[in-house]
Scaffold this active site. Structure first.
Site, PDB file in Angstrom:
ATOM      1  N   SER A  70       0.821  -1.221   0.000  1.00 24.16           N
ATOM      2  CA  SER A  70       0.000   0.000   0.000  1.00 24.16           C
ATOM      3  C   SER A  70       0.849   1.262   0.000  1.00 24.16           C
ATOM      4  CB  SER A  70      -0.901   0.033   1.237  1.00 24.16           C
ATOM      5  OG  SER A  70      -1.724  -1.095   1.280  1.00 24.16           O
TER       6      SER A  70
HETATM    7  N1  SAH Z   1       0.476  -5.512   4.415  1.00 17.02           N
HETATM    8  C1  SAH Z   1       1.046  -5.838   3.131  1.00 17.02           C
HETATM    9  C2  SAH Z   1       0.052  -5.646   2.038  1.00 17.02           C
HETATM   10  C3  SAH Z   1       0.120  -6.747   1.035  1.00 17.02           C
HETATM   11  S1  SAH Z   1      -1.274  -6.875  -0.044  1.00 17.02           S
HETATM   12  C4  SAH Z   1       2.332  -5.058   2.911  1.00 17.02           C
HETATM   13  O1  SAH Z   1       2.648  -4.171   3.727  1.00 17.02           O
HETATM   14  O2  SAH Z   1       3.053  -5.336   1.961  1.00 17.02           O
HETATM   15  C5  SAH Z   1      -2.325  -7.968   0.835  1.00 17.02           C
HETATM   16  C6  SAH Z   1      -1.790  -9.312   1.191  1.00 17.02           C
HETATM   17  O3  SAH Z   1      -2.876 -10.083   1.711  1.00 17.02           O
HETATM   18  C7  SAH Z   1      -1.244 -10.122   0.016  1.00 17.02           C
HETATM   19  O4  SAH Z   1       0.071 -10.503   0.298  1.00 17.02           O
HETATM   20  C8  SAH Z   1      -2.165 -11.329  -0.079  1.00 17.02           C
HETATM   21  O5  SAH Z   1      -1.521 -12.513  -0.477  1.00 17.02           O
HETATM   22  C9  SAH Z   1      -2.672 -11.418   1.345  1.00 17.02           C
HETATM   23  N2  SAH Z   1      -3.926 -12.170   1.500  1.00 17.02           N
HETATM   24  C10 SAH Z   1      -5.020 -12.166   0.712  1.00 17.02           C
HETATM   25  N3  SAH Z   1      -5.956 -13.000   1.188  1.00 17.02           N
HETATM   26  C11 SAH Z   1      -5.433 -13.548   2.315  1.00 17.02           C
HETATM   27  C12 SAH Z   1      -5.904 -14.497   3.264  1.00 17.02           C
HETATM   28  N4  SAH Z   1      -7.115 -15.046   3.164  1.00 17.02           N
HETATM   29  N5  SAH Z   1      -5.102 -14.838   4.282  1.00 17.02           N
HETATM   30  C13 SAH Z   1      -3.860 -14.295   4.413  1.00 17.02           C
HETATM   31  N6  SAH Z   1      -3.360 -13.395   3.553  1.00 17.02           N
HETATM   32  C14 SAH Z   1      -4.131 -13.021   2.514  1.00 17.02           C
END
Ligand code: SAH
Length: 220
Positions: A70
């Site tokens: 983000s």
């Molecule tokens: N907080 C992260 C944002 C990554 S984008 C950062 O600072 O980089 C969101 C993330 O959520 C992705 O890596 C995706 O794989 C994960 N995600 C999506 N659905 C999920 C689930 N059901 N359980 C765990 N992670 C999930």
């Protein structure tokens, strides 16, 4: 100083980071402690080298596997909302991704438990958090839609992927007085703040946002 920091020295100059913080302030972020932590956290370490010089820009960045880190404003905003009720001891993060949001949280709360469904992303995040010696973090390769029952209840839960509706499990794993910050919706998404009170769950809709979807199932 580790080698990653050495490589990034140009774009990670104090001035570049100051600019990011100044922008956060202009965008309405007011928590000085959150801004301090963001100023001092090497965001360029959380993206591929080719993108490192863009790490402090006001934009989201690809981290592979169709996922994104983000933009700084959203990270700051969510962190500020989570912390606005007072200090937090135990925080669950859903969606470790690059580990950047995890690193920010780890410097502001007692312990962070973070779950990620894509194993290779988790692996990289683990290395980065280790390099930064953030030892109050525990990672798990699992479906965050189920929360992480083992360490519940949490006094804060922060989700960085958007479900259609808030999963019951996350609400159930929130301590009394606990705060959940989560993007909700499919095409149109809103950031929601949910607070657990003795009378039930109080929900406030905050900003309009754009997150990757929360998906079930694991990627090895
Ligand atoms: N907080 C992260 C944002 C990554 S984008 C950062 O600072 O980089 C969101 C993330 O959520 C992705 O890596 C995706 O794989 C994960 N995600 C999506 N659905 C999920 C689930 N059901 N359980 C765990 N992670 C999930």
């Amino acid at each position: 100083m580790n080698s990653l920091e050495v490589k990034g020295i140009g774009m990670t100059s104090q001035r570049t980071r100051e600019r990011m913080v100044k922008r956060l302030r202009e965008q309405g972020i007011s928590d000085a402690v959150v801004m301090d932590v963001m100023r001092n956290t090497p965001r360029h370490m959380f993206v591929d080298e080719a993108l490192a010089q863009r790490a402090y820009e006001d934009s989201s960045l690809p981290i592979g596997y169709s996922q994104t880190l983000s933009q700084p404003y959203i990270v700051a905003r969510m962190t500020e909302l989570l912390l606005a009720g007072g200090p937090l001891q135990r925080v669950l993060e859903v969606g470790t991704g690059s580990g950047y949001q995890t690193a920010i949280l780890a410097q502001l709360v007692g312990r962070v438990f973070s779950v990620e469904r894509i194993k290779p992303l988790q692996k990289k995040a683990r290395q980065r958090l280790r390099t930064l010696r953030l030892n109050n973090v525990q990672l798990c390769h699992s479906d965050g839609g189920m929360g992480w029952q083992q360490h519940a209840p949490y006094d804060g839960i922060l989700a960085t992927a958007a479900p259609e509706q808030i999963p019951e499990e996350l609400l159930a794993q929130l301590a009394m007085g606990g705060r959940l910050v989560i993007p909700v919706g499919v095409d149109t998404q809103h950031l929601q703040l949910v607070v657990r009170t003795p009378a039930g769950f109080e929900s406030v809709c905050v900003d309009k946002v754009r997150f990757v979807p929360l998906r079930p199932g694991l990627v090895r």
